[in-house]
Design a protein around this motif. Structure first.
Motif, PDB file in Angstrom:
ATOM      1  N   PRO A   1      40.830 146.530 -70.838  1.00 31.63           N
ATOM      2  CA  PRO A   1      40.318 147.305 -69.693  1.00 31.63           C
ATOM      3  C   PRO A   1      41.323 148.308 -69.134  1.00 31.63           C
ATOM      4  CG  PRO A   1      39.715 144.998 -69.481  1.00 31.63           C
ATOM      5  CD  PRO A   1      40.676 145.070 -70.624  1.00 31.63           C
ATOM      6  N   GLY A   2      42.568 147.874 -68.955  1.00 30.18           N
ATOM      7  CA  GLY A   2      43.560 148.771 -68.377  1.00 30.18           C
ATOM      8  C   GLY A   2      43.917 149.919 -69.292  1.00 30.18           C
ATOM      9  N   GLN A   3      44.018 149.661 -70.591  1.00 35.04           N
ATOM     10  CA  GLN A   3      44.393 150.726 -71.509  1.00 35.04           C
ATOM     11  C   GLN A   3      43.244 151.698 -71.764  1.00 35.04           C
ATOM     12  OE1 GLN A   3      47.246 151.612 -72.175  1.00 35.04           O
ATOM     13  NE2 GLN A   3      48.397 149.811 -71.528  1.00 35.04           N
ATOM     14  N   VAL A   4      42.015 151.214 -71.764  1.00 35.40           N
ATOM     15  CA  VAL A   4      40.878 152.137 -71.855  1.00 35.40           C
ATOM     16  C   VAL A   4      40.869 153.063 -70.644  1.00 35.40           C
ATOM     17  CG1 VAL A   4      38.359 152.287 -71.749  1.00 35.40           C
ATOM     18  CG2 VAL A   4      39.451 150.707 -73.356  1.00 35.40           C
ATOM     19  N   ALA A   5      41.130 152.490 -69.467  1.00 38.00           N
ATOM     20  CA  ALA A   5      41.184 153.313 -68.245  1.00 38.00           C
ATOM     21  C   ALA A   5      42.297 154.347 -68.340  1.00 38.00           C
ATOM     22  CB  ALA A   5      41.384 152.419 -67.029  1.00 38.00           C
ATOM     23  N   ASN A   6      43.473 153.938 -68.847  1.00 38.33           N
ATOM     24  CA  ASN A   6      44.582 154.881 -69.006  1.00 38.33           C
ATOM     25  C   ASN A   6      44.218 156.002 -69.972  1.00 38.33           C
ATOM     26  OD1 ASN A   6      46.437 153.681 -67.282  1.00 38.33           O
ATOM     27  ND2 ASN A   6      47.393 152.446 -68.888  1.00 38.33           N
ATOM     28  N   ALA A   7      43.562 155.650 -71.069  1.00 44.05           N
ATOM     29  CA  ALA A   7      43.208 156.655 -72.074  1.00 44.05           C
ATOM     30  C   ALA A   7      42.245 157.684 -71.504  1.00 44.05           C
ATOM     31  CB  ALA A   7      42.597 155.973 -73.298  1.00 44.05           C
ATOM     32  N   PHE A   8      41.210 157.232 -70.816  1.00 46.99           N
ATOM     33  CA  PHE A   8      40.248 158.176 -70.252  1.00 46.99           C
ATOM     34  C   PHE A   8      40.867 159.000 -69.134  1.00 46.99           C
ATOM     35  CE2 PHE A   8      37.040 155.896 -72.632  1.00 46.99           C
ATOM     36  CZ  PHE A   8      36.124 156.887 -72.936  1.00 46.99           C
ATOM     37  N   ALA A   9      41.727 158.393 -68.326  1.00 46.05           N
ATOM     38  CA  ALA A   9      42.387 159.156 -67.261  1.00 46.05           C
ATOM     39  C   ALA A   9      43.252 160.260 -67.857  1.00 46.05           C
ATOM     40  CB  ALA A   9      43.226 158.223 -66.391  1.00 46.05           C
ATOM     41  N   ALA A  10      43.954 159.943 -68.940  1.00 44.63           N
ATOM     42  CA  ALA A  10      44.814 160.946 -69.579  1.00 44.63           C
ATOM     43  C   ALA A  10      43.987 162.064 -70.200  1.00 44.63           C
ATOM     44  CB  ALA A  10      45.678 160.280 -70.640  1.00 44.63           C
ATOM     45  N   ALA A  11      42.898 161.698 -70.884  1.00 38.91           N
ATOM     46  CA  ALA A  11      42.067 162.723 -71.523  1.00 38.91           C
ATOM     47  C   ALA A  11      41.383 163.607 -70.489  1.00 38.91           C
ATOM     48  CB  ALA A  11      41.026 162.054 -72.418  1.00 38.91           C
ATOM     49  N   GLU A  12      40.905 163.014 -69.419  1.00 40.75           N
ATOM     50  CA  GLU A  12      40.257 163.807 -68.373  1.00 40.75           C
ATOM     51  C   GLU A  12      41.259 164.728 -67.692  1.00 40.75           C
ATOM     52  OE1 GLU A  12      38.458 160.903 -65.858  1.00 40.75           O
ATOM     53  OE2 GLU A  12      36.945 160.311 -67.334  1.00 40.75           O
ATOM     54  N   ALA A  13      42.467 164.232 -67.451  1.00 40.19           N
ATOM     55  CA  ALA A  13      43.485 165.052 -66.790  1.00 40.19           C
ATOM     56  C   ALA A  13      43.930 166.200 -67.673  1.00 40.19           C
ATOM     57  CB  ALA A  13      44.687 164.183 -66.405  1.00 40.19           C
ATOM     58  N   ALA A  14      43.942 165.977 -68.978  1.00 37.97           N
ATOM     59  CA  ALA A  14      44.381 167.025 -69.900  1.00 37.97           C
ATOM     60  C   ALA A  14      43.423 168.208 -69.881  1.00 37.97           C
ATOM     61  CB  ALA A  14      44.504 166.473 -71.313  1.00 37.97           C
ATOM     62  N   GLY A  15      42.140 167.935 -69.710  1.00 36.81           N
ATOM     63  CA  GLY A  15      41.161 169.015 -69.657  1.00 36.81           C
ATOM     64  C   GLY A  15      41.175 169.891 -70.889  1.00 36.81           C
TER      65      GLY A  15
END
Length: 434
Positions: free
Chosen positions: A68-82
């Protein structure tokens, strides 16, 4: 020093249009990312994006408290990268020891409903793309009108149910949008062909085919059987085969499975290497396999590519296969219906190297102080292999045109016997480039 080729087109525009054309993914074992922060995910995403990869396949197993935590980190990073770089799930029904629950909390449905509307989730034909690693006992859960689609809505479902074989898979075509085949390594002392790919393409009757491309395989973790399949020329061969098979999707297997020696991403944290594999992975970076991806991906997608300079990549085991103890490693795996052999009979003792040339040139290879072997290269991609034949020392690689050297590099020394403290042969290759 590594240097990635530059793509001749706008990556952002390419990533936004992947639903209308071919796409290339890299398989990420999320269970091997326990030390990742959001910043680490951002670094991985940027590195993958620079090579032309369109998305990470997030392989998630059940139960695993790291997920759960790493999936959240991955999506947060991808969304922030834009950046247009995407992610999607492959639900692993074997890796965690238990099958995925279809519904409820911490289930297939809960993950898809939480992330399917993220701007970073990969969509194809206006539906979230989903895959699996096996899961043949849960086929009915994915059926049209079944519990998963009823709760999630439309999905573009391309599972890996390779254990069924292409003909048995064909009986489930009404409930899938395509198939992913895990058959990407050769059997025994042979090189990989496209026979299995075309068998799958024929069986799925025009539905989407996702082709696996992997550079290597050596399962070295503690617990259970340790085995190796032939890698050798595989990285170059499989990319050439993408042009023959012409699949809708290509999945690189993998970004970070260090315990099976098929990683192309960076080794950042020793704690992310499965127990038992550390001794084989230490000092064996594979990142140079990324260097030709911009070229390979452009060719696969049918895009133009301007070769602006000469480059080479090279890989090899640093000693003969029989130079140490097998330490229980076998070639092939009887559990997968294969005849087990000695690794010494499966692997070829040699250096494997590719050259990407801006125009015809000579490629020179010298192992230690032994004589130089000269190869005639053409414009574009070239690939060769050269046996050790008892030679030892550091291999030297160079491109020579008109008497001038346009690029050169020196690899890790080849030794007559294993250098591992445990006396085992290391079936994991060293990879370099210039």
């Amino acid at each position: 020093m590594r240097f990635l080729l530059k793509l001749p087109f706008a990556l952002g525009l390419l990533s936004q249009a992947v639903s209308a054309q071919k796409a290339v993914f890299a398989h990420v074992v999320v269970g091997n990312t326990a030390a990742h922060s959001q910043a680490t995910w951002a670094q991985d995403i940027q590195l993958a994006r620079n090579t032309g990869i369109d998305a990470f396949v997030l392989n998630i197993a059940y139960p695993d408290g790291n997920i759960p935590g790493q999936v959240a980190n991955a999506f947060a990073a991808a969304e922030a990268a834009g950046s247009g770089f995407k992610l999607f799930f492959a639900f692993d029904y074997l890796g965690g020891g238990q099958r995925w629950p279809s519904t409820g909390s911490n289930s297939v449905v809960s993950y898809l409903n939480q992330y399917k509307n993220s701007p970073a989730y990969f969509r194809y034909n206006n539906a979230p793309f989903v895959s699996t690693f096996e899961g043949v006992d849960d086929i009915n859960q994915w059926a049209e009108g079944g519990p998963i689609r009823s709760a999630v809505g439309a999905i573009y479902f391309v599972p890996d149910w390779s254990s069924l074989g292409p003909q048995n898979f064909a009986s489930h075509l009404n409930n899938v949008q395509g198939a992913f085949s895990w058959e990407m390594w050769p059997n025994g002392a042979s090189n990989k062909t496209t026979d299995s790919d075309f068998a799958w393409k024929g069986a799925i009757q025009g539905k989407s085919y996702m082709m696996g491309v992997s550079p290597w395989f050596f399962h070295s973790t503690n617990g259970g059987k340790k085995w190796v399949w032939r890698g050798d020329d595989l990285w170059a061969d499989r990319w050439a085969q993408t042009l023959q098979v012409n699949p809708e999707f290509v999945q690189i297997v993998t970004w970070n499975d260090f315990g099976e020696s098929m990683y192309v991403g960076p080794v950042r944290f020793g704690s992310e290497i499965a127990s038992g594999a550390e001794v084989y992975v230490d000092g064996q970076s594979h990142e140079s396999w990324l260097d030709f991806l911009p070229y390979y991906i452009a060719k696969y997608k049918g895009h133009p590519f301007d070769i602006t300079r000469d480059q080479m990549q090279y890989w090899y085991r640093t000693h003969p296969a029989a130079a140490g103890s097998t330490c229980g490693v076998v070639g092939n795996n009887a559990d997968q219906g294969q005849q087990e052999l000695s690794p010494n009979a499966v692997l070829q003792d040699g250096v494997f190297f590719s050259a990407l040339l801006s125009s015809p040139a000579e490629v020179h290879v010298q192992i230690g102080n032994n004589p130089v072997t000269v190869y005639s290269g053409n414009s574009g991609i070239n690939h060769w292999s050269q046996p050790f034949n008892g030679q030892t020392g550091a291999p030297k690689f160079s491109v020579v045109r008109g008497g001038s050297t346009t690029g050169s590099g020196t690899g890790k020394a080849i030794t007559a016997s294993t250098t591992l403290a445990n006396g085992c042969s290391n079936y994991n290759p060293w990879v370099g480039s210039f």
